[in-house]
Design a protein around this motif. Sequence first.
Motif, PDB file in Angstrom:
ATOM      1  N   ASP A 240       1.561  -4.042   6.485  1.00 33.70           N
ATOM      2  CA  ASP A 240       0.170  -4.048   5.928  1.00 33.70           C
ATOM      3  C   ASP A 240      -0.192  -2.711   5.799  1.00 33.70           C
ATOM      4  O   ASP A 240      -0.882  -2.420   7.006  1.00 33.70           O
ATOM      5  N   CYS A 241      -0.080  -2.004   4.686  1.00 28.74           N
ATOM      6  CA  CYS A 241      -0.819  -0.458   4.750  1.00 28.74           C
ATOM      7  C   CYS A 241      -1.798  -0.334   3.606  1.00 28.74           C
ATOM      8  O   CYS A 241      -1.786   0.584   2.831  1.00 28.74           O
ATOM      9  N   SER A 242      -2.638  -1.509   3.284  1.00 25.91           N
ATOM     10  CA  SER A 242      -3.546  -1.490   2.332  1.00 25.91           C
ATOM     11  C   SER A 242      -4.776  -1.038   2.442  1.00 25.91           C
ATOM     12  O   SER A 242      -5.648  -1.490   1.530  1.00 25.91           O
TER      13      SER A 242
ATOM     14  N   ASP B 215      -5.805   2.504   7.794  1.00 26.72           N
ATOM     15  CA  ASP B 215      -7.060   1.969   7.899  1.00 26.72           C
ATOM     16  C   ASP B 215      -7.009   0.367   8.153  1.00 26.72           C
ATOM     17  O   ASP B 215      -7.865  -0.035   8.691  1.00 26.72           O
ATOM     18  N   ALA B 216      -5.909  -0.079   7.538  1.00 28.55           N
ATOM     19  CA  ALA B 216      -5.728  -1.733   7.806  1.00 28.55           C
ATOM     20  C   ALA B 216      -5.947  -1.871   9.232  1.00 28.55           C
ATOM     21  O   ALA B 216      -6.169  -3.126   9.593  1.00 28.55           O
ATOM     22  N   ALA B 217      -5.482  -1.233  10.074  1.00 30.68           N
ATOM     23  CA  ALA B 217      -5.345  -1.498  11.476  1.00 30.68           C
ATOM     24  C   ALA B 217      -6.759  -0.654  12.127  1.00 30.68           C
ATOM     25  O   ALA B 217      -6.571  -0.428  13.380  1.00 30.68           O
ATOM     26  N   GLY B 218      -7.526  -0.115  11.419  1.00 32.37           N
ATOM     27  CA  GLY B 218      -8.541   0.549  12.077  1.00 32.37           C
ATOM     28  C   GLY B 218      -8.269   1.871  12.705  1.00 32.37           C
ATOM     29  O   GLY B 218      -8.830   2.272  13.719  1.00 32.37           O
ATOM     30  N   GLN B 219      -7.126   2.618  12.204  1.00 34.98           N
ATOM     31  CA  GLN B 219      -6.786   3.875  12.936  1.00 34.98           C
ATOM     32  C   GLN B 219      -7.269   4.932  12.302  1.00 34.98           C
ATOM     33  O   GLN B 219      -7.010   6.293  13.087  1.00 34.98           O
ATOM     34  N   CYS B 220      -8.091   5.046  11.565  1.00 32.62           N
ATOM     35  CA  CYS B 220      -9.114   6.252  11.383  1.00 32.62           C
ATOM     36  C   CYS B 220      -9.843   6.817  12.507  1.00 32.62           C
ATOM     37  O   CYS B 220     -10.288   5.493  12.947  1.00 32.62           O
ATOM     38  N   LEU B 221      -9.717   7.826  12.586  1.00 35.97           N
ATOM     39  CA  LEU B 221     -10.633   8.392  14.053  1.00 35.97           C
ATOM     40  C   LEU B 221     -12.086   8.415  13.793  1.00 35.97           C
ATOM     41  O   LEU B 221     -12.631   8.703  12.842  1.00 35.97           O
TER      42      LEU B 221
ATOM     43  N   GLY C  28       1.075  -1.312   0.098  1.00 28.82           N
ATOM     44  CA  GLY C  28       0.009   0.160   0.003  1.00 28.82           C
ATOM     45  C   GLY C  28       0.784   1.128   0.145  1.00 28.82           C
ATOM     46  O   GLY C  28       1.938   1.487   0.907  1.00 28.82           O
ATOM     47  N   ALA C  29       0.729   2.232  -0.914  1.00 28.06           N
ATOM     48  CA  ALA C  29       1.778   3.362  -1.252  1.00 28.06           C
ATOM     49  C   ALA C  29       0.587   4.403  -1.147  1.00 28.06           C
ATOM     50  O   ALA C  29       0.926   5.419  -2.131  1.00 28.06           O
ATOM     51  N   SER C  30      -0.014   4.622  -0.122  1.00 27.78           N
ATOM     52  CA  SER C  30      -0.860   5.891   0.057  1.00 27.78           C
ATOM     53  C   SER C  30      -0.410   6.342   1.555  1.00 27.78           C
ATOM     54  O   SER C  30       0.805   6.306   1.401  1.00 27.78           O
ATOM     55  N   PHE C  31      -1.201   6.970   2.238  1.00 27.50           N
ATOM     56  CA  PHE C  31      -0.767   7.796   3.546  1.00 27.50           C
ATOM     57  C   PHE C  31       0.008   6.873   4.246  1.00 27.50           C
ATOM     58  O   PHE C  31       1.387   7.308   4.690  1.00 27.50           O
ATOM     59  N   ALA C  32      -0.649   5.741   4.833  1.00 26.88           N
ATOM     60  CA  ALA C  32       0.389   4.915   5.642  1.00 26.88           C
ATOM     61  C   ALA C  32       1.459   4.471   5.009  1.00 26.88           C
ATOM     62  O   ALA C  32       2.525   4.448   5.421  1.00 26.88           O
ATOM     63  N   GLY C  33       1.609   3.780   3.907  1.00 27.50           N
ATOM     64  CA  GLY C  33       2.530   3.238   3.302  1.00 27.50           C
ATOM     65  C   GLY C  33       3.618   4.032   3.126  1.00 27.50           C
ATOM     66  O   GLY C  33       5.039   3.815   3.337  1.00 27.50           O
ATOM     67  N   LEU C  34       3.277   5.374   2.643  1.00 30.30           N
ATOM     68  CA  LEU C  34       4.457   6.238   2.233  1.00 30.30           C
ATOM     69  C   LEU C  34       5.102   6.824   3.526  1.00 30.30           C
ATOM     70  O   LEU C  34       6.395   7.215   3.504  1.00 30.30           O
ATOM     71  N   ALA C  35       4.168   6.972   4.602  1.00 33.11           N
ATOM     72  CA  ALA C  35       4.761   7.593   6.024  1.00 33.11           C
ATOM     73  C   ALA C  35       5.827   6.412   6.229  1.00 33.11           C
ATOM     74  O   ALA C  35       6.803   6.805   7.132  1.00 33.11           O
TER      75      ALA C  35
END
Length: 354
Positions: A135-137, A248-254, A15-22
């Motif tokens: 996993d940042c998918s 989001d893969a870890a349910g971290q969206c507030l 996953g190369a969006s917010f989480a993956g790139l961070a």
Amino acid sequence: MRKMSAPEFDVIVVGASFAGLAVARRLRGKVLLLDRNEVGELQTSACGTPLWVAQALGVTSSVLQVHERLTIRTGRHAVSYDLSAVPFCTFDYRAFCQGLLAQCEARFLKTAVTELKDGRVVTSDGSFRAPIIVDCSGWRGVLVNGAAGVRPAGGAYTFGLEAHTPVRDDGLTFFIDREVIPRGLGWIFPVGAGSLIGLGSYAGRSKLRPALDRYLDDQRIQPGAYHGTYFPNRPGRATVGRLFVVGDAAGQCLPLTAEGIRPALYFGGECGGLVHRIISGAMTLEAGLARYRALVRRYRKAYWLLWSGQWLTLHAPMAWLTALTRLAARRPLHPQWWPRYGQFGRVEATASPG
Ligand SMILES: Cc1cc2nc3c(=O)[nH]c(=O)nc-3n(C[C@H](O)[C@H](O)[C@H](O)COP(=O)(O)OP(=O)(O)OC[C@H]3O[C@@H](n4cnc5c(N)ncnc54)[C@H](O)[C@@H]3O)c2cc1C
């Protein structure tokens, strides 16, 4: 189809969006970054976040508009919040992600990941092996949830749908109107040349197009392109076996505010820092996994508080919601909670690559 042998990498980030790139921007070494889309190609979000996030990550040029005011409408009532202590911005998704990618030394491969099998990340272009896998998918969590995937049922996932519109405005707006969206909220996020107007169903109802079209039609607003998807509103697993899980893969969206970008960047940056230490031999994989789990656990109370706010939004009478939103905009409450909320993730997001 390109077929690749199975090279060794230090880390594989899916996953190369917010989480993956961070995660990836904190790493040096043999890092493989996988995504089924080109980086920044598929926007799913309104891309609203505190301005300091873009500044701290060195991607200020992606900012489309800065917002120092938030309006919350409950039925016919409107309350205005001063955001100037921590201004928000809306940004261009492609420019933001490309800016982060430019800070990564990872090798990027556009490919669809299907599963983790016998310790290998299986993709449409062959399978790859690394001692550390992240996993940042996004909400599907392709590795953490296995080949069977998740069913976004039971209220653990919100569904959001939004349309590009030509509406120009100052400030951000959320609206709670049960005639428009019975178990959720709506938003208007100006993005410079127009606004993204959307609806989110906390109940995970995905057929929002008729309700959104009705709302836009009532306001005589002509919609352009639509986009939307699910995002979680409850924390999930931060690690599974030797797998790190971020965003989001870890349910971290507030919950409540549906802010998922900042947590994905924050936990991603922290996870990347730990992984960097593991690669460089300063920490064992087991210790890194434990440290990451402990970090995520520290925010349980904050997530629970926001989830309670989401529950109230769903169940409280509108008169209560109006009273609560008014109270939260006043002194002494507003100068206390707004900077605290707005600063979440600040120190860590500023951490430089490597
Ligand atoms: C309509 C809408 C509006 C939103 N607005 C905001 C907002 O204004 N502010 C905010 O903070 N949050 C917002 N959110 C929430 C936010 O978008 C998410 O929480 C955030 O994108 C999570 O980042 P992530 O990197 O974890 O996952 P994602 O951004 O979903 O990225 C996952 C990546 O993994 C890739 N991927 C997925 N499956 C595979 C696979 N099998 N193989 C290879 N690659 C794969 C995808 O292509 C994607 O690039 C919004 C959400 C929606 C739906």
